[in-house]
Write an enzyme that holds these catalytic residues in place. Structure first.
Site, PDB file in Angstrom:
ATOM      1  N   GLU A  16      -3.765 -13.189  -5.781  1.00 44.46           N
ATOM      2  CA  GLU A  16      -3.520 -12.235  -4.696  1.00 44.46           C
ATOM      3  C   GLU A  16      -3.762 -12.955  -3.375  1.00 44.46           C
ATOM      4  O   GLU A  16      -4.878 -13.406  -3.095  1.00 44.46           O
ATOM      5  CB  GLU A  16      -4.454 -11.025  -4.809  1.00 44.46           C
ATOM      6  CG  GLU A  16      -4.248 -10.050  -3.672  1.00 44.46           C
ATOM      7  CD  GLU A  16      -5.061  -8.775  -3.797  1.00 44.46           C
ATOM      8  OE1 GLU A  16      -4.779  -7.817  -3.039  1.00 44.46           O
ATOM      9  OE2 GLU A  16      -5.974  -8.720  -4.640  1.00 44.46           O
ATOM     10  N   GLU A  61      -1.573  -0.110  -8.967  1.00 42.58           N
ATOM     11  CA  GLU A  61      -2.982  -0.508  -8.862  1.00 42.58           C
ATOM     12  C   GLU A  61      -3.858   0.636  -8.393  1.00 42.58           C
ATOM     13  O   GLU A  61      -3.478   1.401  -7.497  1.00 42.58           O
ATOM     14  CB  GLU A  61      -3.088  -1.693  -7.897  1.00 42.58           C
ATOM     15  CG  GLU A  61      -4.464  -2.310  -7.821  1.00 42.58           C
ATOM     16  CD  GLU A  61      -4.427  -3.649  -7.104  1.00 42.58           C
ATOM     17  OE1 GLU A  61      -5.345  -3.910  -6.308  1.00 42.58           O
ATOM     18  OE2 GLU A  61      -3.486  -4.446  -7.342  1.00 42.58           O
ATOM     19  N   LYS A  97       0.840  -1.185   0.000  1.00 46.77           N
ATOM     20  CA  LYS A  97       0.000   0.000   0.000  1.00 46.77           C
ATOM     21  C   LYS A  97       0.882   1.244   0.000  1.00 46.77           C
ATOM     22  O   LYS A  97       1.788   1.381   0.826  1.00 46.77           O
ATOM     23  CB  LYS A  97      -0.899   0.016   1.240  1.00 46.77           C
ATOM     24  CG  LYS A  97      -1.777  -1.213   1.384  1.00 46.77           C
ATOM     25  CD  LYS A  97      -2.740  -1.363   0.229  1.00 46.77           C
ATOM     26  CE  LYS A  97      -3.684  -2.526   0.424  1.00 46.77           C
ATOM     27  NZ  LYS A  97      -4.627  -2.687  -0.707  1.00 46.77           N
ATOM     28  N   GLU A 137     -11.035  -3.661  -9.151  1.00 51.14           N
ATOM     29  CA  GLU A 137     -11.633  -4.180  -7.921  1.00 51.14           C
ATOM     30  C   GLU A 137     -12.875  -3.401  -7.514  1.00 51.14           C
ATOM     31  O   GLU A 137     -13.711  -3.915  -6.768  1.00 51.14           O
ATOM     32  CB  GLU A 137     -10.621  -4.163  -6.780  1.00 51.14           C
ATOM     33  CG  GLU A 137     -10.237  -2.771  -6.314  1.00 51.14           C
ATOM     34  CD  GLU A 137      -9.261  -2.799  -5.153  1.00 51.14           C
ATOM     35  OE1 GLU A 137      -9.708  -2.627  -4.007  1.00 51.14           O
ATOM     36  OE2 GLU A 137      -8.061  -3.004  -5.397  1.00 51.14           O
ATOM     37  N   ASP A 159      -0.007  -0.185  -4.711  1.00 53.25           N
ATOM     38  CA  ASP A 159      -1.456  -0.006  -4.718  1.00 53.25           C
ATOM     39  C   ASP A 159      -1.801   1.328  -4.060  1.00 53.25           C
ATOM     40  O   ASP A 159      -1.543   1.531  -2.871  1.00 53.25           O
ATOM     41  CB  ASP A 159      -2.111  -1.162  -3.958  1.00 53.25           C
ATOM     42  CG  ASP A 159      -3.622  -1.157  -4.060  1.00 53.25           C
ATOM     43  OD1 ASP A 159      -4.187  -0.223  -4.658  1.00 53.25           O
ATOM     44  OD2 ASP A 159      -4.250  -2.096  -3.545  1.00 53.25           O
ATOM     45  N   HIS A 173      -8.712  -9.552  -8.242  1.00 50.17           N
ATOM     46  CA  HIS A 173      -8.592  -9.012  -6.888  1.00 50.17           C
ATOM     47  C   HIS A 173      -9.174 -10.029  -5.918  1.00 50.17           C
ATOM     48  O   HIS A 173     -10.200 -10.658  -6.209  1.00 50.17           O
ATOM     49  CB  HIS A 173      -9.363  -7.701  -6.792  1.00 50.17           C
ATOM     50  CG  HIS A 173      -9.362  -7.075  -5.437  1.00 50.17           C
ATOM     51  ND1 HIS A 173     -10.406  -7.227  -4.548  1.00 50.17           N
ATOM     52  CD2 HIS A 173      -8.437  -6.313  -4.812  1.00 50.17           C
ATOM     53  CE1 HIS A 173     -10.125  -6.570  -3.433  1.00 50.17           C
ATOM     54  NE2 HIS A 173      -8.944  -6.002  -3.560  1.00 50.17           N
TER      55      HIS A 173
END
Length: 392
Positions: free
Chosen positions: A338, A229, A175, A254, A203, A304
């Site tokens: 994932e 992402e 993240k 997602e 992401d 996802h």
């Protein structure tokens, strides 16, 4: 919305749902958008007129999902188990005032997964067999890790990545989006822990604007992330071309629902890697169509996956069927699972045998249907009674 049963096929005789929640310590963890204080899930169980059971999972907040599951569960009674697409399209068509995206589609997703599971179990085959045939029996996995914590401590971040590396992961998605310097530092730490052959994905969780994302990606370009992402919100139509100027592949999907939500983003070239979430995009019925649409525009697919072992098994069944094209035998772009590594006791608690990584690969469950056994006793014990439904 009831579908008639002229050929005496097995029909849905009972629909149950089970809302689960586990509070997280230390204020929880999350993304640049904010922390989540608990992990939640809603499992769905369908029993057919032949006594066959099927399980599914819905993405979203149980308090909001339960009314939809109650409504659609009643509509599903008496529907032939194999009439999945017709039922799904009726839901979307009758709910057009709600649009083709939202928690009503997430509720439909769990029901659809359970229908596929029940039908496949009735035939004694895997869902992969029903989806078109199993191409692979194991898939490579990346660790979904490096979550944002309350204090943003980089030592804690490094421990997260090290834990994934100790499990055997050589690829990780982290993240970012908390600031240019933090984005760079978190990415550097990840590659340092994973080693020279490590694969990094980042992401943003749509927590920024095109100008800021572009600056961030340019600052990361020399680290060669495998993809970036959700760089922008799904409702933003402009800006995606600007983000592409950094030269890093873009992954998204997602937060999109059904084939209708994916159609324009794929056709417009907003994403290089298409990421449907089976537990929210409409289940296997829609996910299969979305992947076919992705291949029509020569895009990669990497679903996802965020939930329990039921969601993981669903992703694995879909991944087992995806064609090698456009990957081929030597492109070096694997079709990843994932594999969330954040704290979530529910992930393993709902299965009798957890899904595990071995030598960087995760085996596709080999049994009928989803290929797994739900620990129903544990699920019923954990279920939040007022938020669960039982329709028969």
């Amino acid at each position: 919305m009831t579908t008639k049963n002229p050929h005496d096929r097995p029909v849905v005789a009972r629909v149950e749902s089970f809302a689960l929640e586990h509070a997280l310590p230390d204020g929880g963890y999350g993304t640049a958008k904010g922390l989540v204080s608990s992990r939640v899930c809603t499992l769905v169980k369908i029993t057919t007129s032949d006594g066959v059971e099927g399980w599914g999972e819905c993405y979203g907040v149980p308090e909001l999902l339960t009314p939809y599951l109650s409504y659609y569960g009643r509509a599903l009674l008496g529907v032939p188990v194999d009439a999945k697409e017709n039922f799904a399209q009726q839901v979307v068509a009758h709910s057009y005032h709600l649009s083709t995206g939202g928690l009503h589609v997430a509720a439909l997703s769990g029901l659809d997964i359970a229908l596929w599971d029940a039908q496949a179990r009735g035939f004694g085959v895997s869902i992969g067999d029903l989806l078109g045939g199993v191409v692979r029996t194991a898939v490579p996995a990346y660790a979904s890790i490096g979550y944002v914590t309350r204090d943003g401590d980089l030592d804690e971040f490094r421990r997260q990545i090290q834990g994934a590396a100790d499990e055997g992961f050589t690829a990780a998605k982290i993240k970012i989006g908390t600031g240019l310097r933090a984005d760079r530092k978190r990415s550097e730490i990840t590659l340092d822990v994973l080693g020279p052959d490590g694969e990094l994905m980042v992401d943003y969780n749509a927590n920024s604007t095109a100008d800021v994302v572009l600056r961030s990606l340019r600052a990361l370009a020399d680290l060669e992330p495998g993809w970036a992402e959700e760089p922008l919100p799904p409702y933003q139509r402009d800006g995606w071309d600007r983000v592409r100027e950094a030269g890093i592949p873009i992954a998204a999907g997602e937060s999109l629902y059904t084939r209708f939500g994916f159609r324009d983003p794929i056709a417009d070239g907003r994403m290089d890697i298409v990421q449907p979430d089976i537990t929210k995009c409409g289940g296997f019925t829609e996910a299969k169509l979305i992947t076919q649409m992705a291949y029509t525009w020569n895009r990669r697919v990497s679903p996802h996956c965020w939930g329990t072992g039921v969601a993981e098994a669903s992703c694995l069944q879909l991944l087992s069927t995806l064609p090698d094209s456009p990957y081929g035998a030597g492109t070096g772009t694997p079709q990843y699972l994932e594999f969330d590594r954040g704290p979530n006791p529910l992930r393993e608690a709902v299965l009798t045998e957890p899904i595990r990584l071995e030598h960087g690969m995760v085996a596709v469950p080999a049994g009928p249907g989803l290929g797994l056994t739900v620990a129903e006793g544990a699920v019923r014990k954990l279920a939040i009674e007022p938020l669960s439904v039982d329709i028969h």
